[in-house]
Design a protein around this motif. Structure first.
Motif, PDB file in Angstrom:
ATOM      1  N   LYS A 160       0.897  -1.524  -0.126  1.00  0.00           N
ATOM      2  CA  LYS A 160       0.094  -0.051  -0.135  1.00  0.00           C
ATOM      3  C   LYS A 160       1.033   1.267  -0.175  1.00  0.00           C
ATOM      4  CE  LYS A 160      -3.601   2.415   2.136  1.00  0.00           C
ATOM      5  NZ  LYS A 160      -4.787   1.846   3.747  1.00  0.00           N
ATOM      6  N   ALA A 161       2.034   1.320   0.584  1.00  0.00           N
ATOM      7  CA  ALA A 161       2.707   2.320   0.974  1.00  0.00           C
ATOM      8  C   ALA A 161       3.381   2.435  -0.654  1.00  0.00           C
ATOM      9  CB  ALA A 161       4.586   2.426   2.437  1.00  0.00           C
ATOM     10  N   ALA A 162       3.833   1.931  -0.951  1.00  0.00           N
ATOM     11  CA  ALA A 162       4.619   1.775  -2.709  1.00  0.00           C
ATOM     12  C   ALA A 162       4.068   2.527  -3.747  1.00  0.00           C
ATOM     13  CB  ALA A 162       4.808   0.404  -2.848  1.00  0.00           C
ATOM     14  N   ILE A 163       2.384   1.973  -3.477  1.00  0.00           N
ATOM     15  CA  ILE A 163       1.033   2.232  -4.662  1.00  0.00           C
ATOM     16  C   ILE A 163       1.117   3.341  -4.061  1.00  0.00           C
ATOM     17  CG2 ILE A 163      -1.188   2.002  -4.546  1.00  0.00           C
ATOM     18  CD1 ILE A 163      -0.541  -0.924  -4.751  1.00  0.00           C
ATOM     19  N   THR A 164       1.088   3.834  -2.750  1.00  0.00           N
ATOM     20  CA  THR A 164       1.084   5.239  -2.570  1.00  0.00           C
ATOM     21  C   THR A 164       1.917   6.584  -2.879  1.00  0.00           C
ATOM     22  OG1 THR A 164      -0.419   4.559  -0.492  1.00  0.00           O
ATOM     23  CG2 THR A 164       0.028   7.157  -0.735  1.00  0.00           C
ATOM     24  N   LYS A 165       3.393   5.921  -3.068  1.00  0.00           N
ATOM     25  CA  LYS A 165       3.992   6.990  -3.116  1.00  0.00           C
ATOM     26  C   LYS A 165       4.065   6.216  -4.832  1.00  0.00           C
ATOM     27  CE  LYS A 165       7.668   6.540  -0.727  1.00  0.00           C
ATOM     28  NZ  LYS A 165       8.986   6.073  -0.219  1.00  0.00           N
ATOM     29  N   MET A 166       4.515   5.755  -5.895  1.00  0.00           N
ATOM     30  CA  MET A 166       4.252   5.860  -6.933  1.00  0.00           C
ATOM     31  C   MET A 166       2.504   6.569  -7.619  1.00  0.00           C
ATOM     32  SD  MET A 166       4.158   1.621  -7.998  1.00  0.00           S
ATOM     33  CE  MET A 166       4.873   2.000  -9.648  1.00  0.00           C
ATOM     34  N   CYS A 167       1.530   6.717  -6.835  1.00  0.00           N
ATOM     35  CA  CYS A 167       0.677   7.735  -7.863  1.00  0.00           C
ATOM     36  C   CYS A 167       1.065   9.120  -7.272  1.00  0.00           C
ATOM     37  CB  CYS A 167      -0.482   7.485  -6.215  1.00  0.00           C
ATOM     38  SG  CYS A 167      -1.149   5.854  -6.700  1.00  0.00           S
ATOM     39  N   GLU A 168       2.065   9.366  -6.130  1.00  0.00           N
ATOM     40  CA  GLU A 168       2.917  10.932  -5.645  1.00  0.00           C
ATOM     41  C   GLU A 168       3.555  10.956  -7.021  1.00  0.00           C
ATOM     42  OE1 GLU A 168       4.749  12.687  -2.354  1.00  0.00           O
ATOM     43  OE2 GLU A 168       4.143  11.038  -2.252  1.00  0.00           O
ATOM     44  N   ALA A 169       3.852  10.466  -7.521  1.00  0.00           N
ATOM     45  CA  ALA A 169       5.198  10.624  -8.392  1.00  0.00           C
ATOM     46  C   ALA A 169       4.147  10.726  -9.408  1.00  0.00           C
ATOM     47  CB  ALA A 169       6.127   9.556  -8.315  1.00  0.00           C
ATOM     48  N   SER A 170       3.126  10.150 -10.024  1.00  0.00           N
ATOM     49  CA  SER A 170       2.845  10.382 -11.319  1.00  0.00           C
ATOM     50  C   SER A 170       2.035  11.434 -11.915  1.00  0.00           C
ATOM     51  CB  SER A 170       2.170   8.886 -11.240  1.00  0.00           C
ATOM     52  OG  SER A 170       1.449   9.134 -13.033  1.00  0.00           O
ATOM     53  N   SER A 171       1.420  12.241 -12.939  1.00  0.00           N
ATOM     54  CA  SER A 171       0.698  12.569 -13.071  1.00  0.00           C
ATOM     55  C   SER A 171      -0.670  12.335 -13.988  1.00  0.00           C
ATOM     56  CB  SER A 171       1.597  13.794 -13.724  1.00  0.00           C
ATOM     57  OG  SER A 171       2.153  13.443 -14.796  1.00  0.00           O
ATOM     58  N   GLN A 172      -0.249  10.932 -14.467  1.00  0.00           N
ATOM     59  CA  GLN A 172      -1.269  10.376 -15.227  1.00  0.00           C
ATOM     60  C   GLN A 172      -1.315   8.477 -15.165  1.00  0.00           C
ATOM     61  OE1 GLN A 172      -1.074  11.118 -19.453  1.00  0.00           O
ATOM     62  NE2 GLN A 172      -3.740  10.700 -18.926  1.00  0.00           N
ATOM     63  N   TYR A 173      -0.153   8.105 -15.266  1.00  0.00           N
ATOM     64  CA  TYR A 173      -0.545   6.499 -15.375  1.00  0.00           C
ATOM     65  C   TYR A 173       0.410   5.910 -14.387  1.00  0.00           C
ATOM     66  CZ  TYR A 173      -3.126   6.835 -19.756  1.00  0.00           C
ATOM     67  OH  TYR A 173      -3.942   7.150 -20.352  1.00  0.00           O
ATOM     68  N   VAL A 174      -0.027   4.503 -13.375  1.00  0.00           N
ATOM     69  CA  VAL A 174       1.175   4.276 -12.982  1.00  0.00           C
ATOM     70  C   VAL A 174       0.798   2.288 -13.671  1.00  0.00           C
ATOM     71  CG1 VAL A 174       1.430   3.112 -10.507  1.00  0.00           C
ATOM     72  CG2 VAL A 174       0.728   5.377 -11.175  1.00  0.00           C
TER      73      VAL A 174
END
Length: 285
Positions: free
Chosen positions: A149-163
């Motif tokens: 969950k923490a890894a996903i949250t950080k990926m979303c934080e870094a992205s302006s569109q797609y993960v």
């Protein structure tokens, strides 16, 4: 209906912990601290099994203007061809050996639109460490993290569109091999890693309803000699004694196939591509 009392991220944490502790695994990155191991991995994944690289690149929403974050890049098997297609790539890689070979490969290939960060994803500070936001953030079979969950949250934080997350579904051929060998090598049962079903359910509980695509990947381990094959698999099965090496060698000899002047160990695995647009969802607490 799935009971809402299940905490899927806790399921991931528990399975991940069992996989690392029961199988005597250290931090995954430590296996690749040796540069020779990283170079062999690069040759195996990029030069001899390029299909996975091509499939990954074809599955990402890329344009020549895209800025991309590669989480767990390894020695650059995807980073390098990706950099030739987009405006900028940031590669995050924790292992000392992999990171060194990554930088070597970028220099050898004269890639100038990529930067590198040597850190575990769980230790990355998005604002301080990265030059985001990125149009595409992806992890290709590299998100072996204790807290999904923490890894996903950080990926979303870094992205302006797609993960995008690529991960495994069901036991892989190397896990089947480990399950056969582990009791004889280490006197205990092998525990498989957590799989894509837990990632999907973790996302669902976070309020993200992703696209999911399943595919089967046939991969071939190709070696110049039988001895090279044994040496390749020794660190993956924590071989430290002559007796263990004999057990491993006997097992591999049963699987080896000869293909001209090389020997191969065939395998396959079921895999999942999981992706979403961060603008479509607000993360649940």
């Amino acid at each position: 209906m799935i009971p809402t009392t299940i905490d899927w991220n806790e399921c991931w944490k528990e399975q991940w912990q069992k996989n690392h502790e029961t199988n005597k695994r250290k931090d995954t990155s430590s296996m690749w601290d040796e540069q020779d191991a990283a170079r062999k991995f690069y040759r195996m994944s990029y030069e001899k099994n390029g299909e996975r690289v091509n499939l990954t690149l074809a599955g990402l929403a890329l344009t020549p203007e895209s800025r991309v974050l590669d989480v767990g890049s390894g020695p650059g098997a995807i980073t390098i061809p990706l950099a030739r297609k987009v405006s900028h790539v940031t590669a995050v890689e924790p292992s000392e050996g992999m990171f060194t070979v990554l930088r070597e490969n970028l220099e050898d290939e004269k890639i100038t639109n990529a930067d590198c960060l040597q850190k575990r994803w769980e230790d990355v500070d998005v604002a301080a460490d990265l030059s985001g936001p990125y149009d595409v953030v992806f992890a290709s079979f590299s998100l072996d993290v204790p807290d999904m969950k923490a890894a996903i949250t950080k990926m979303c934080e870094a992205s302006s569109q797609y993960v995008y997350i690529y991960w495994f579904a069901g036991e892989t051929s190397w896990e089947i091999m480990a399950k056969d060998l582990w009791p004889r090598l280490h006197g205990s049962a092998y525990v498989a890693s957590p799989k894509s079903d837990i990632i999907f359910n973790t996302l669902y509980q976070m309020g993200i309803y992703p696209h999911v695509e399943h595919f089967v990947y046939e991969h071939i381990y190709r070696f110049a000699t039988e001895e090279e094959a044994v040496e390749y698999f020794k660190p993956r099965h924590l071989i430290t004694t002559a007796e263990q090496e004999t057990i491993l060698r006997d097992y591999i000899m049963q699987s080896l196939e000869h293909d001209g002047d090389t020997v191969t160990v065939p395998g396959h695995s079921h895999r999942m591509k999981i992706w979403w647009d961060v603008n479509d969802f607000s993360l649940a607490e």
